[in-house]
Design a protein around this motif. Structure first.
Motif, short mmCIF file in Angstrom:
data_model
loop_
_atom_site.label_atom_id
_atom_site.label_comp_id
_atom_site.label_asym_id
_atom_site.label_seq_id
_atom_site.Cartn_x
_atom_site.Cartn_y
_atom_site.Cartn_z
N MET A 336 0.82 -1.21 0.00
CA MET A 336 0.00 0.00 0.00
C MET A 336 0.86 1.26 0.00
N GLU A 337 1.97 1.23 0.70
CA GLU A 337 2.86 2.40 0.70
C GLU A 337 3.48 2.61 -0.68
N VAL A 338 3.86 1.52 -1.34
CA VAL A 338 4.40 1.62 -2.70
C VAL A 338 3.33 2.15 -3.65
N ALA A 339 2.11 1.65 -3.51
CA ALA A 339 1.01 2.11 -4.35
C ALA A 339 0.79 3.61 -4.18
N ALA A 340 0.80 4.07 -2.93
CA ALA A 340 0.60 5.50 -2.66
C ALA A 340 1.73 6.33 -3.26
#
Length: 609
Positions: A336-340
């Motif tokens: 999720m952090e990479v996606a953001a």
């Protein structure tokens, strides 16, 4: 009028240590060169003389009247060339740096409790009397300033340099036997150079340990801030280094890079590495962390499919993802952090996840849906309750991701974030106790079943005091720091047991979710605030053990009841509630479900039921 004076003071012992050169020469580091471990000395690096000896470096200022602060209050005060944190507790004034050395959080917005201040962002704790760091994350302590009261006014006398840096490295010993050591033998060997390994080495030096310390790591780099790999993906290794090269030289902490442990011979106290190199030890810390899980589907070997393990991985993903189609497999913290991070750089970002909402097992369904809605507002598409069945390529490079649902996603880059397994395979024949999932089993002092062998970080299970000493795995950055410290203290026979409260955070789209406690297996979630506005606090509760009620001395029990207690808390835009709850839990006080359901916060001060 009453004035308070604050003046920076460093004990004579610390002054002499800070002014010493390490053994009168540069200390050695061990690096990997052309596949061979090489030992050499870096150039001399003079240590700066104590800044407080220079009168021109000192500033003095009146900051307030003694009656301006009540007991239990903090105030950020300006000295003209920098700020300090002024504290009043127990009728006494204290002063120290005003920013957390970790990421610079304003400590005045934190929590003051029983002689320490807890950071509002990530939970680090500092002793108000000494400035010393007592809980993590972060490595440095705060500068402490002496407070004097004259004519009912408060004055601060401080070093300009201390006000500007807002950090202090605790005094450390130097190695006194470097000229006599054997290259293949060390007193303390640390396998793994993450937070646990580094804090262990630093703590040993802080406690006066002056024998040889060697750290070895599979990485190409000296220890770095690993959480930033997914939160700030274009960071270079030098930008996220936890300590500069000079630090390791100054304090005689040797480093072996690109060294993979292959076995540990506990009988002969020897670690064997993949390239055949062997090193004897007296005390051993195993802090190897974990290994990311890989996809097992058809086409898993195609190009441009990544696990984020190193700065090079993160940098490569950012470069390849720019204006391209990205698929993230796994709605984990990393995923999720990479996606953001990639939403503003990539043409499209899609997330594939087995669960129906992100973070369901960790934050609960309601919080997970609120987070998912925030991502969708930033053009992230979710494909939930499905898996990847195939990765298709064109000319050897990823072209499409095929889901078991039948959906085909265009993809130029794929990042896999589906969890990790402990990196402990090399210990299987060692005699060190490993559980069925591959975790190293340790006690409250981070000791394994083998004398002199300790383990720390993501690869261990340990008794968590917060959950009645249940053996748990807590793969958090903060916890790895504390593991390393406890292991070091017990290498020195201090008999120190771990009792910290787990604390973590995740950052997405400029917003952070903070979390404290251990909510594994929670029964219910009590929400205060507004999930739609992303301003909330979530209390995770769990039913306690059954307790029997008796009618009399000889009468049988007539009924039973279970008390539901808060075991964890998460918040967004609700600071410093998570740090407040962490302090309550750290004090051993129970928080009952009914207390948080009513919205009555008196329990935060110990005045509740």
């Amino acid at each position: 009028m009453v004035e308070v004076k604050i003046e920076v003071v460093i004990p004579e012992k610390e002054r002499s240590k800070e002014e010493m050169s390490p053994n009168g020469k540069a200390s050695p580091l061990v690096y990997k060169v052309n596949g061979t471990a090489r030992h050499y000395h870096l150039e001399e690096h003079p240590i700066a003389s104590n800044p407080y000896h220079n009168p021109k470096d000192v500033v003095e200022a009146s900051v307030c009247h003694v009656k301006d602060l009540e007991n239990g209050q903090m105030r950020e005060v300006d000295l003209g060339c920098g700020k300090a944190l002024l504290i009043k507790e127990g009728g006494e004034f204290y002063a120290m740096g005003h920013k957390c050395p970790h990421y610079g959080a304003p400590l005045v917005k934190g929590v003051l409790s029983k002689g320490r201040v807890r950071c509002p962002w990530h939970g680090a704790c500092f002793n108000i009397g000494t400035g010393d760091i007592e809980d993590f994350p972060g490595l440095d302590s705060l500068p402490r300033f002496q407070v004097k009261i004259e004519k009912e006014k408060v004055y601060i006398r401080a070093s300009k340099q201390a006000l500007q840096t807002q950090r202090r490295t605790k005094m450390m010993a130097k190695c006194i036997s470097l000229s006599n050591y054997n290259l293949s033998s060390t007193n303390v060997l640390i396998i793994g150079a993450g937070a646990a390994g580094l804090v262990c080495a630093e703590t040993l030096r802080q406690e006066g340990f002056s024998d040889r310390i060697v750290m070895c790591t599979m990485d190409r780099h000296l220890p770095y801030d690993r959480p930033k790999l997914s939160k700030s993906m274009d960071s270079h290794p030098e930008q996220i280094a936890l300590r500069p090269k000079e630090f390791f030289r100054t304090y005689d902490i040797e480093v072996l890079t690109e060294m993979q442990a292959a076995a540990v011979d506990i009988k002969n106290k020897t670690a064997v590495f993949k390239d055949g190199f062997k090193m004897e030890y007296n005390k051993l810390l195993i802090a190897t962390g974990n290994t990311p899980k890989a996809l097992s589907c058809k086409g898993k070997e195609v190009e441009n499919v990544f696990n984020i393990r190193t700065p090079e991985d993160a940098n490569r993903v950012v470069k390849l993802a720019t204006s391209k189609n990205v698929v993230i497999v796994g709605a984990s913290f990393l995923g999720m952090e990479v996606a953001a991070y990639l939403t503003e750089r990539a043409h499209s970002v899609s997330v594939v996840e087995l669960e129906e909402v992100p973070f369901k097992k960790f934050f609960g369904e309601r919080v997970g849906r609120a987070v998912m809605k925030m991502f969708e507002s930033h053009r992230v598409k979710f494909y939930m309750q499905t898996e990847v069945s195939e990765l298709r390529e064109q000319e050897g490079k990823l072209k499409e991701v095929v889901l078991k649902s039948g959906k085909v996603l265009r993809a130029d880059v794929c990042v896999v974030g589906i969890g990790a397994v402990p990196a402990t395979g090399f210990l299987k024949q060692s005699g060190i106790n490993i559980d069925s999932k591959g975790f190293i089993v340790v006690n409250k002092m981070m000791q394994t079943n083998i004398p002199g062998v300790f383990a720390a970080g993501d690869a261990v299970t340990f008794p968590l005091a917060l959950r009645n000493n249940k053996k748990v795995n807590v793969p958090h950055w903060q916890m790895a720091h504390m593991h390393g410290r406890i292991a070091a203290l017990n290498m020195l026979a201090h008999g120190t047991e771990i009792s910290t409260v787990p604390y973590l955070w995740t950052a997405m789209f400029g917003k952070s979710i903070r979390y404290a406690g251990h909510g594994e297996g929670f029964d219910d979630v009590v929400i205060q605030g507004d999930l739609d506005e992303l301003k909330f606090v979530a209390f995770y509760t769990k039913r306690g053990p059954r307790r029997w009620l008796w009618c009399g001395r000889t009468a049988p029990c007539t009924e039973s009841w279970r008390s539901d207690e808060v075991v964890a808390v998460a918040s967004m835009n609700y600071d410093p509630i998570v740090s407040k709850v962490a302090e309550v839990l750290a004090a051993g006080r129970a928080i009952r479900k009914r207390d948080v359901e009513t919205g009555d916060m008196s329990w935060l001060t110990g005045k509740g039921s």
